[in-house]
Design an enzyme around this catalytic site. Structure first.
Site, PDB file in Angstrom:
ATOM      1  CG  HIS A  26      -5.324   5.571   1.929  1.00  0.00           C
ATOM      2  ND1 HIS A  26      -4.444   4.593   2.344  1.00  0.00           N
ATOM      3  CD2 HIS A  26      -6.287   5.623   2.893  1.00  0.00           C
ATOM      4  CE1 HIS A  26      -4.865   4.075   3.491  1.00  0.00           C
ATOM      5  NE2 HIS A  26      -5.975   4.695   3.851  1.00  0.00           N
ATOM      6  CG  LEU A  68       3.402 -13.389   5.236  1.00  0.00           C
ATOM      7  CD1 LEU A  68       3.283 -14.891   5.002  1.00  0.00           C
ATOM      8  CD2 LEU A  68       3.480 -12.684   3.878  1.00  0.00           C
ATOM      9  CB  SER A  69      -1.241  -8.712   7.320  1.00  0.00           C
ATOM     10  OG  SER A  69      -0.444  -8.032   8.244  1.00  0.00           O
ATOM     11  CG  LEU A  94       3.957  -6.165 -14.774  1.00  0.00           C
ATOM     12  CD1 LEU A  94       5.002  -6.960 -14.003  1.00  0.00           C
ATOM     13  CD2 LEU A  94       3.922  -4.725 -14.267  1.00  0.00           C
ATOM     14  CD1 TRP A 153     -13.921  -6.503   3.360  1.00  0.00           C
ATOM     15  CD2 TRP A 153     -14.853  -4.598   2.648  1.00  0.00           C
ATOM     16  NE1 TRP A 153     -13.957  -6.532   1.980  1.00  0.00           N
ATOM     17  CE2 TRP A 153     -14.531  -5.376   1.510  1.00  0.00           C
ATOM     18  CE3 TRP A 153     -15.448  -3.338   2.441  1.00  0.00           C
ATOM     19  CZ2 TRP A 153     -14.775  -4.949   0.209  1.00  0.00           C
ATOM     20  CZ3 TRP A 153     -15.696  -2.917   1.149  1.00  0.00           C
ATOM     21  CH2 TRP A 153     -15.362  -3.718   0.053  1.00  0.00           C
ATOM     22  CG  ASP A 165       1.675  -1.452   6.655  1.00  0.00           C
ATOM     23  OD1 ASP A 165       0.674  -0.714   6.769  1.00  0.00           O
ATOM     24  OD2 ASP A 165       2.147  -2.109   7.594  1.00  0.00           O
ATOM     25  NE  ARG A 211       2.265   2.739  10.300  1.00  0.00           N
ATOM     26  CZ  ARG A 211       2.807   1.553  10.129  1.00  0.00           C
ATOM     27  NH1 ARG A 211       3.891   1.243  10.802  1.00  0.00           N
ATOM     28  NH2 ARG A 211       2.274   0.696   9.308  1.00  0.00           N
TER      29      ARG A 211
HETATM   30  C1  FPP Z   1      -1.718   0.418   4.045  1.00  0.00           C
HETATM   31  O1  FPP Z   1      -1.523   1.584   4.796  1.00  0.00           O
HETATM   32  C2  FPP Z   1      -2.383   0.720   2.793  1.00  0.00           C
HETATM   33  C3  FPP Z   1      -3.651   0.343   2.466  1.00  0.00           C
HETATM   34  C4  FPP Z   1      -4.506  -0.456   3.375  1.00  0.00           C
HETATM   35  C5  FPP Z   1      -4.267   0.736   1.188  1.00  0.00           C
HETATM   36  C6  FPP Z   1      -3.417   0.665  -0.035  1.00  0.00           C
HETATM   37  C7  FPP Z   1      -4.072   1.457  -1.088  1.00  0.00           C
HETATM   38  C8  FPP Z   1      -3.460   2.294  -1.961  1.00  0.00           C
HETATM   39  C9  FPP Z   1      -2.005   2.415  -2.033  1.00  0.00           C
HETATM   40  C10 FPP Z   1      -4.220   3.183  -2.897  1.00  0.00           C
HETATM   41  C11 FPP Z   1      -5.081   2.580  -3.951  1.00  0.00           C
HETATM   42  C12 FPP Z   1      -4.583   1.351  -4.614  1.00  0.00           C
HETATM   43  C13 FPP Z   1      -4.508   1.166  -5.955  1.00  0.00           C
HETATM   44  C14 FPP Z   1      -4.125  -0.178  -6.473  1.00  0.00           C
HETATM   45  C15 FPP Z   1      -4.759   2.232  -6.937  1.00  0.00           C
HETATM   46  P1  FPP Z   1      -2.289   1.781   6.163  1.00  0.00           P
HETATM   47  O2  FPP Z   1      -3.501   2.598   5.906  1.00  0.00           O
HETATM   48  O3  FPP Z   1      -2.543   0.458   6.793  1.00  0.00           O
HETATM   49  O4  FPP Z   1      -1.220   2.604   6.944  1.00  0.00           O
HETATM   50  P2  FPP Z   1      -0.919   2.587   8.522  1.00  0.00           P
HETATM   51  O5  FPP Z   1      -0.535   1.169   8.869  1.00  0.00           O
HETATM   52  O6  FPP Z   1       0.197   3.553   8.655  1.00  0.00           O
HETATM   53  O7  FPP Z   1      -2.179   3.030   9.197  1.00  0.00           O
END
Ligand code: FPP
Length: 246
Positions: free
Chosen positions: A41, A199-200, A135, A73, A24, A28
């Site tokens: 990301h 836990l969302s 793993l 989504w 998460d 931010r």
């Molecule tokens: C949460 O941050 C992160 C996600 C919803 C996406 C996670 C994806 C990746 C790390 C990249 C691709 C994954 C792989 C396995 C290659 P957020 O966007 O909810 O952040 P925020 O809460 O600060 O808005």
């Protein structure tokens, strides 16, 4: 948690078998740097590589990363497209290296909603790495625990309706056997970055006896020191599974 962590002394005899991480804070992290969310990301995908390498080197058996929830989504189409793009790149570029390192890749979640080419990449990656014994790295993608448990209940109900199973005979193990995660042990340790403490809709059933650790860093900053710190913290906890201290 401070950025400078003392190097953790880990006891190889009591490693968590399964570590699951709610990644998460990408958005931010990017905003703090005046950048668009996708920048976070992209850096988050690099943190994924670090986490997988570190988990394998530490000797953890199962690592699960929550990459995209069934609720994600609802994000703007552009952001969803970027995340799917990062996943495509990851599956194309990393799989050879994962395979070389004896990593078995699995993906859990609702594949029906995923683009067809992403599903093909997943199928290929899973097939290529299925016999690896290092793993087990699981990506939770388009995953939601309510949906997962509902599907498991439906599968059992169908067996009852078909007369193959008596409703009275249903056990927790039978339900667990219908979950996406039937091939692995429940997580011993669940980590969430970015300071949020929830836990969302992630692994609600499997988290029954998990230890939780909430880190104050955003996911793009996650590295081996944070995983070692988390495992060290896990090793200091006293797990009793509802019993009294021995
Ligand atoms: C949460 O941050 C992160 C996600 C919803 C996406 C996670 C994806 C990746 C790390 C990249 C691709 C994954 C792989 C396995 C290659 P957020 O966007 O909810 O952040 P925020 O809460 O600060 O808005």
């Amino acid at each position: 948690m401070e950025a400078d962590l003392p190097s953790a002394r880990l006891d190889a005899a009591v490693l968590p078998r399964h570590v699951a991480i709610i990644m998460d804070g990408n958005g931010r992290w990017a905003r703090q740097r005046g950048q668009p969310r996708v920048f976070g990301h992209r850096r988050g995908a690099e943190a994924v590589r670090r986490a997988v390498t570190a988990a394998a080197e530490i000797g953890i058996g199962y690592l699960t990363l929550f990459a995209f929830s069934s609720e994600n989504w609802r994000r703007p189409a552009e952001e969803v497209g970027e995340l799917m793009g990062l996943l495509r790149v990851y599956l194309r570029k990393e799989i050879a290296e994962l395979h070389r390192n004896d990593v078995r890749l699995r993906v859990i979640g609702n594949r029906q909603k995923l683009p067809a080419d992403v599903v093909s990449l997943i199928d290929g990656a899973e097939a290529q790495t299925k016999d690896n014994t290092g793993l087990t790295f699981t990506i939770a993608l388009s995953y939601g625990a309510h949906e997962e448990i509902t599907e498991a209940a439906r599968a059992l109900a169908l067996e009852v309706a078909a007369g193959r199973l008596s409703a009275d005979a249903i056990t927790p193990e039978m339900l667990a056997g219908k979950l996406f995660t039937a091939y692995m042990p429940d997580p011993d340790l669940i980590i969430r970055t970015s300071g949020e403490q929830r836990l969302s809709n992630f692994m609600l059933w499997q988290a029954a006896y998990a230890e939780f650790l909430f880190l104050d860093i955003h996911w793009p900053d996650f590295d081996r020191s944070h995983l070692e710190h988390a495992v060290g913290e896990f090793q200091r906890r006293d797990r009793r599974y509802g019993a009294v201290a021995g």
